[in-house]
Design an enzyme around this catalytic site. Structure first.
Site, PDB file in Angstrom:
ATOM      1  N   ASP A   9       0.813  -1.214   0.000  1.00 53.28           N
ATOM      2  CA  ASP A   9       0.000   0.000   0.000  1.00 53.28           C
ATOM      3  C   ASP A   9       0.846   1.264   0.000  1.00 53.28           C
ATOM      4  O   ASP A   9       2.063   1.209   0.182  1.00 53.28           O
ATOM      5  CB  ASP A   9      -0.965   0.003   1.208  1.00 53.28           C
ATOM      6  CG  ASP A   9      -0.299  -0.509   2.491  1.00 53.28           C
ATOM      7  OD1 ASP A   9       0.946  -0.499   2.564  1.00 53.28           O
ATOM      8  OD2 ASP A   9      -1.024  -0.903   3.420  1.00 53.28           O
ATOM      9  N   ASP A  49      -7.548  -3.307  14.465  1.00 52.86           N
ATOM     10  CA  ASP A  49      -8.927  -3.674  14.099  1.00 52.86           C
ATOM     11  C   ASP A  49      -8.970  -4.830  13.106  1.00 52.86           C
ATOM     12  O   ASP A  49      -9.992  -5.094  12.473  1.00 52.86           O
ATOM     13  CB  ASP A  49      -9.675  -2.452  13.539  1.00 52.86           C
ATOM     14  CG  ASP A  49      -9.005  -1.874  12.297  1.00 52.86           C
ATOM     15  OD1 ASP A  49      -7.997  -2.455  11.831  1.00 52.86           O
ATOM     16  OD2 ASP A  49      -9.494  -0.849  11.783  1.00 52.86           O
ATOM     17  N   HIS A 100      -7.302  -5.232  10.244  1.00 47.81           N
ATOM     18  CA  HIS A 100      -7.145  -5.006   8.798  1.00 47.81           C
ATOM     19  C   HIS A 100      -5.778  -5.461   8.292  1.00 47.81           C
ATOM     20  O   HIS A 100      -4.780  -5.363   9.006  1.00 47.81           O
ATOM     21  CB  HIS A 100      -7.418  -3.547   8.418  1.00 47.81           C
ATOM     22  CG  HIS A 100      -6.348  -2.570   8.814  1.00 47.81           C
ATOM     23  ND1 HIS A 100      -6.474  -1.721   9.885  1.00 47.81           N
ATOM     24  CD2 HIS A 100      -5.141  -2.287   8.261  1.00 47.81           C
ATOM     25  CE1 HIS A 100      -5.399  -0.956   9.973  1.00 47.81           C
ATOM     26  NE2 HIS A 100      -4.567  -1.284   9.011  1.00 47.81           N
ATOM     27  N   GLU A 103      -9.666  -2.044   5.391  1.00 49.67           N
ATOM     28  CA  GLU A 103     -10.314  -1.698   6.650  1.00 49.67           C
ATOM     29  C   GLU A 103     -11.575  -2.546   6.854  1.00 49.67           C
ATOM     30  O   GLU A 103     -12.070  -3.153   5.899  1.00 49.67           O
ATOM     31  CB  GLU A 103     -10.703  -0.217   6.602  1.00 49.67           C
ATOM     32  CG  GLU A 103      -9.517   0.728   6.391  1.00 49.67           C
ATOM     33  CD  GLU A 103      -8.751   1.003   7.672  1.00 49.67           C
ATOM     34  OE1 GLU A 103      -8.740   0.128   8.558  1.00 49.67           O
ATOM     35  OE2 GLU A 103      -8.174   2.094   7.793  1.00 49.67           O
TER      36      GLU A 103
HETATM   37  C1  GLP Z   1      -1.086   0.173   8.501  1.00 54.12           C
HETATM   38  C2  GLP Z   1      -0.597  -0.603   7.286  1.00 54.12           C
HETATM   39  C3  GLP Z   1      -0.734  -2.096   7.486  1.00 54.12           C
HETATM   40  C4  GLP Z   1      -0.100  -2.499   8.808  1.00 54.12           C
HETATM   41  C5  GLP Z   1      -0.838  -1.800   9.932  1.00 54.12           C
HETATM   42  C6  GLP Z   1      -0.257  -2.140  11.284  1.00 54.12           C
HETATM   43  O1  GLP Z   1      -2.446   0.375   8.495  1.00 54.12           O
HETATM   44  N1  GLP Z   1      -1.281  -0.228   6.095  1.00 54.12           N
HETATM   45  O2  GLP Z   1      -0.099  -2.764   6.416  1.00 54.12           O
HETATM   46  O3  GLP Z   1      -0.171  -3.885   8.966  1.00 54.12           O
HETATM   47  O4  GLP Z   1      -0.709  -0.401   9.756  1.00 54.12           O
HETATM   48  O5  GLP Z   1       0.904  -1.416  11.491  1.00 54.12           O
HETATM   49  P1  GLP Z   1       1.959  -1.699  12.617  1.00 54.12           P
HETATM   50  O6  GLP Z   1       2.763  -2.840  12.134  1.00 54.12           O
HETATM   51  O7  GLP Z   1       2.776  -0.442  12.686  1.00 54.12           O
HETATM   52  O8  GLP Z   1       1.220  -1.976  13.847  1.00 54.12           O
END
Ligand code: GLP
Length: 286
Positions: free
Chosen positions: A72, A141, A143, A148
């Site tokens: 992303d 959450d 995702h 989402e």
């Molecule tokens: C963002 C990214 C996801 C990631 C999530 C959790 O929303 N788009 O790909 O898995 O955050 O991030 P973190 O690993 O910093 O908790």
């Protein structure tokens, strides 16, 4: 689905790095048939990236014939913005390994036609022969990528509006100011991830405990997009103990038991071909 429970973030990161390196080595990639990796950003994969760089420095893995597709990117953030996912990937991983720039694919959140950019990304993945191993993290959450809650489980790459929860969670990277967090992003779809031949999701920390429980024990639901992994023939979650806080004791014991051979990151079955390496010190950076 496999669930590998590791002691802490360090061993989780080690395990994931060993797994990825083993897969790349086993595939014996070449210019004609590269290994195709799907990659995430966020704090979860940082330790794994560090450990992979360490394996690369020890000449235990090469990225010469590896093609990557990132999950992303924010919409409207300059590519060289310190919090763009382009910057993240080069700073934390690509600049430290022997990857060929032309093999790196990251969605362009500044494309004039965002829909065309997304459609083209799917075509590029297809042209590359599909993704061999998609790595990911998970949001509190549930995702995956930016899919989402409520995202279609058969979604492909597209523009998504971020939820307030995600904007708040990600504001820590923007000086805690939610106004600075982009409100939309381009993201691969749930189906794009599920189309990969293998999927490995990293889950660490207490704040991911609900997401893990829904992903492993809950029903398949668009409200917890990680749960789509239950439909994947080769889905793996590697979690640390802190992330297991909401699992039923029975579930926890079950996975600990059936995966006991695979708990030591230095002796994972798939990494037999890799010489045992000394642990690399990895701690969550953000
Ligand atoms: C963002 C990214 C996801 C990631 C999530 C959790 O929303 N788009 O790909 O898995 O955050 O991030 P973190 O690993 O910093 O908790």
């Amino acid at each position: 689905m496999r669930l590998i429970i590791q002691k802490d973030y360090q061993t989780l990161s080690q395990w994931a790095a060993q797994y990825v390196a083993a897969r790349i080595k086993e595939a014996k990639p070449s210019a004609r048939k590269p290994f195709v990796l799907g990659l995430p950003t966020g704090s979860s994969p940082l330790g794994m990236y560090d450990a992979l760089v360490e394996l690369y420095n020890k000449k235990e893995v090469s990225f010469k014939h590896v093609v990557t597709f990132n999950m992303d990117e924010y919409v409207g953030l300059a590519e060289n913005h310190p919090e763009s996912y382009h910057t993240f990937m080069w700073d934390n991983f690509f600049s430290h390994i022997n990857i060929d720039k032309k093999n790196v694919n990251i969605l362009n959140g500044n494309a004039k036609n965002l829909d065309a950019e997304c459609a083209n990304y799917e075509k590029k993945i297809e042209k590359a022969g599909g993704i061999d191993l998609f790595l990911g993290g998970v949001g509190p959450d549930g995702h995956i990528a930016f899919n989402e809650p409520g995202s279609s489980l058969v979604s492909k790459t597209r523009v998504k509006t971020l939820t307030k929860d995600t904007i708040i969670a990600n504001s820590r990277f923007f000086g805690g100011n939610i106004k600075k967090v982009p409100k939309t992003a381009l993201t691969v779809g749930v189906q794009t991830i599920m189309n990969a031949r293998e999927v490995l999701i990293l889950v660490n920390g207490h704040n991911k405990a609900r997401a893990l429980a829904h992903g492993v024990e809950g029903g398949i639901s668009q409200m917890w997009t990680i749960s789509a992994l239950q439909m994947h023939p080769k889905g793996i979650i590697v979690a640390d103990e802190s992330a297991c806080g909401e699992l039923k004791l029975q579930t926890y014991r079950y996975y600990k038991d059936i995966e006991k051979k695979n708990l030591d990151p230095k002796s994972i079955e798939t990494a037999k071909s890799i010489e045992t390496t000394k642990s690399v010190e990895v701690t969550p950076k953000k």
